[in-house]
Scaffold this motif. Structure first.
Motif, PDB file in Angstrom:
ATOM      1  N   ASN A 118       0.855  -1.176   0.000  1.00  0.00           N
ATOM      2  CA  ASN A 118       0.000   0.000   0.000  1.00  0.00           C
ATOM      3  C   ASN A 118       0.896   1.233   0.000  1.00  0.00           C
ATOM      4  N   LEU A 119       0.829   2.017  -1.070  1.00  0.00           N
ATOM      5  CA  LEU A 119       1.636   3.231  -1.204  1.00  0.00           C
ATOM      6  C   LEU A 119       0.741   4.454  -1.018  1.00  0.00           C
ATOM      7  N   LYS A 120       0.441   4.769   0.215  1.00  0.00           N
ATOM      8  CA  LYS A 120      -0.392   5.935   0.538  1.00  0.00           C
ATOM      9  C   LYS A 120      -1.713   5.916  -0.226  1.00  0.00           C
ATOM     10  N   GLY A 121      -2.385   4.779  -0.174  1.00  0.00           N
ATOM     11  CA  GLY A 121      -3.694   4.682  -0.806  1.00  0.00           C
ATOM     12  C   GLY A 121      -3.697   4.062  -2.192  1.00  0.00           C
ATOM     13  N   ILE A 122      -2.547   3.923  -2.790  1.00  0.00           N
ATOM     14  CA  ILE A 122      -2.429   3.250  -4.082  1.00  0.00           C
ATOM     15  C   ILE A 122      -1.812   1.883  -3.820  1.00  0.00           C
ATOM     16  N   THR A 123      -2.444   0.844  -4.332  1.00  0.00           N
ATOM     17  CA  THR A 123      -1.966  -0.516  -4.133  1.00  0.00           C
ATOM     18  C   THR A 123      -1.105  -0.926  -5.318  1.00  0.00           C
ATOM     19  N   LYS A 124       0.137  -1.290  -5.026  1.00  0.00           N
ATOM     20  CA  LYS A 124       1.056  -1.789  -6.057  1.00  0.00           C
ATOM     21  C   LYS A 124       1.133  -3.300  -5.930  1.00  0.00           C
ATOM     22  N   VAL A 125       0.802  -3.969  -7.031  1.00  0.00           N
ATOM     23  CA  VAL A 125       0.745  -5.419  -7.046  1.00  0.00           C
ATOM     24  C   VAL A 125       1.726  -5.940  -8.095  1.00  0.00           C
ATOM     25  N   VAL A 126       2.491  -6.952  -7.740  1.00  0.00           N
ATOM     26  CA  VAL A 126       3.395  -7.608  -8.687  1.00  0.00           C
ATOM     27  C   VAL A 126       2.901  -9.045  -8.875  1.00  0.00           C
ATOM     28  N   ILE A 127       2.564  -9.349 -10.112  1.00  0.00           N
ATOM     29  CA  ILE A 127       2.047 -10.661 -10.479  1.00  0.00           C
ATOM     30  C   ILE A 127       3.083 -11.378 -11.336  1.00  0.00           C
ATOM     31  N   GLU A 128       3.473 -12.583 -10.934  1.00  0.00           N
ATOM     32  CA  GLU A 128       4.306 -13.398 -11.810  1.00  0.00           C
ATOM     33  C   GLU A 128       3.384 -13.943 -12.906  1.00  0.00           C
ATOM     34  N   ALA A 129       3.694 -13.601 -14.144  1.00  0.00           N
ATOM     35  CA  ALA A 129       2.887 -14.011 -15.288  1.00  0.00           C
ATOM     36  C   ALA A 129       3.672 -15.014 -16.126  1.00  0.00           C
ATOM     37  N   ILE A 130       3.068 -16.165 -16.340  1.00  0.00           N
ATOM     38  CA  ILE A 130       3.687 -17.208 -17.159  1.00  0.00           C
ATOM     39  C   ILE A 130       2.740 -17.497 -18.311  1.00  0.00           C
ATOM     40  N   LEU A 131       3.213 -17.309 -19.535  1.00  0.00           N
ATOM     41  CA  LEU A 131       2.396 -17.643 -20.693  1.00  0.00           C
ATOM     42  C   LEU A 131       2.827 -19.012 -21.181  1.00  0.00           C
ATOM     43  N   THR A 132       1.952 -19.991 -20.967  1.00  0.00           N
ATOM     44  CA  THR A 132       2.246 -21.354 -21.391  1.00  0.00           C
ATOM     45  C   THR A 132       1.694 -21.582 -22.798  1.00  0.00           C
ATOM     46  N   ILE A 133       2.276 -22.549 -23.473  1.00  0.00           N
ATOM     47  CA  ILE A 133       1.846 -22.950 -24.812  1.00  0.00           C
ATOM     48  C   ILE A 133       1.373 -24.393 -24.696  1.00  0.00           C
ATOM     49  N   LYS A 134       0.174 -24.653 -25.206  1.00  0.00           N
ATOM     50  CA  LYS A 134      -0.396 -25.998 -25.101  1.00  0.00           C
ATOM     51  C   LYS A 134       0.547 -27.024 -25.722  1.00  0.00           C
ATOM     52  N   ASN A 135       0.763 -28.109 -25.005  1.00  0.00           N
ATOM     53  CA  ASN A 135       1.609 -29.235 -25.420  1.00  0.00           C
ATOM     54  C   ASN A 135       3.096 -28.894 -25.494  1.00  0.00           C
ATOM     55  N   GLU A 136       3.505 -27.825 -24.824  1.00  0.00           N
ATOM     56  CA  GLU A 136       4.926 -27.454 -24.741  1.00  0.00           C
ATOM     57  C   GLU A 136       5.316 -27.388 -23.275  1.00  0.00           C
ATOM     58  N   THR A 137       6.541 -27.798 -22.966  1.00  0.00           N
ATOM     59  CA  THR A 137       6.990 -27.750 -21.578  1.00  0.00           C
ATOM     60  C   THR A 137       7.583 -26.391 -21.214  1.00  0.00           C
ATOM     61  N   LYS A 138       8.162 -25.717 -22.176  1.00  0.00           N
ATOM     62  CA  LYS A 138       8.788 -24.424 -21.934  1.00  0.00           C
ATOM     63  C   LYS A 138       7.778 -23.315 -22.225  1.00  0.00           C
ATOM     64  N   PRO A 139       7.647 -22.320 -21.321  1.00  0.00           N
ATOM     65  CA  PRO A 139       6.685 -21.248 -21.562  1.00  0.00           C
ATOM     66  C   PRO A 139       7.142 -20.281 -22.650  1.00  0.00           C
ATOM     67  N   ALA A 140       6.179 -19.529 -23.175  1.00  0.00           N
ATOM     68  CA  ALA A 140       6.499 -18.474 -24.135  1.00  0.00           C
ATOM     69  C   ALA A 140       7.269 -17.358 -23.432  1.00  0.00           C
ATOM     70  N   TYR A 141       6.847 -17.039 -22.208  1.00  0.00           N
ATOM     71  CA  TYR A 141       7.578 -16.061 -21.399  1.00  0.00           C
ATOM     72  C   TYR A 141       7.207 -16.191 -19.938  1.00  0.00           C
ATOM     73  N   VAL A 142       8.074 -15.594 -19.114  1.00  0.00           N
ATOM     74  CA  VAL A 142       7.838 -15.442 -17.682  1.00  0.00           C
ATOM     75  C   VAL A 142       8.261 -14.020 -17.339  1.00  0.00           C
ATOM     76  N   GLY A 143       7.432 -13.317 -16.609  1.00  0.00           N
ATOM     77  CA  GLY A 143       7.775 -11.951 -16.214  1.00  0.00           C
ATOM     78  C   GLY A 143       6.885 -11.493 -15.075  1.00  0.00           C
ATOM     79  N   ASP A 144       7.262 -10.390 -14.477  1.00  0.00           N
ATOM     80  CA  ASP A 144       6.508  -9.808 -13.373  1.00  0.00           C
ATOM     81  C   ASP A 144       5.712  -8.617 -13.896  1.00  0.00           C
TER      82      ASP A 144
END
Length: 152
Positions: A118-144
């Motif tokens: 909470n930054l003085k009323g503004i909420t900063k959220v960090v989400i780990e985002a993983i874009l998976t590809i169907k039938n692939e073991t390695k993701p397209a990307y990973v990022g926050d």
């Protein structure tokens, strides 16, 4: 779908997986429209004939930035953050592309809450985002992905 009504509810998910989106197919039409919108007509994305003969994957591939641009659409399938005055896509940190997304592939976003403050009323959220590809073991990307929320 996860419903989040306020800061305290959001905070209870720190370190946890928030969920995953539906599968989304990236077809040639979407790739072509993205190329037109961004003026990026590199042949590996838009020239199916040349990609089949000269390309390393023998088919066209989605633009990396096209796959990133899907984050808001896919995120809205995972979480419904309510009671907001404002929501801002603030940034993406520590992004790594793992592999290209071939035309007609299905992708899915998986989201995990890394941090919230909470930054003085503004909420900063960090989400780990993983874009998976169907039938692939390695993701397209990973990022926050960083969002700013102003709860009512």
């Amino acid at each position: 779908m996860l419903v989040i009504n306020n800061f305290e509810e959001y905070k209870s998910y720190v370190g946890k997986e928030l969920g995953f989106s539906d599968w989304h197919r990236i077809d040639q039409d979407q790739i072509d429209r993205f190329a037109d919108a961004t003026l990026d007509h590199q042949w590996i994305h838009v020239d199916q004939e040349r990609a089949s003969k000269e390309g390393p994957f023998k088919v066209t591939i989605a633009h990396g930035y096209l796959t990133l641009s899907l984050i808001p659409y896919l995120w809205k399938q995972i979480a419904d953050v309510r009671n907001l005055k404002m929501e801002i896509n603030y940034g993406i940190e520590n992004l790594k592309f793992g592999q290209p997304v071939l035309v007609d592939s299905d992708v899915q976003l998986i989201a995990k809450l890394k941090s919230i403050i909470n930054l003085k009323g503004i909420t900063k959220v960090v989400i780990e985002a993983i874009l998976t590809i169907k039938n692939e073991t390695k993701p397209a990307y990973v990022g926050d992905v960083v969002f700013l929320y102003h709860f009512i």
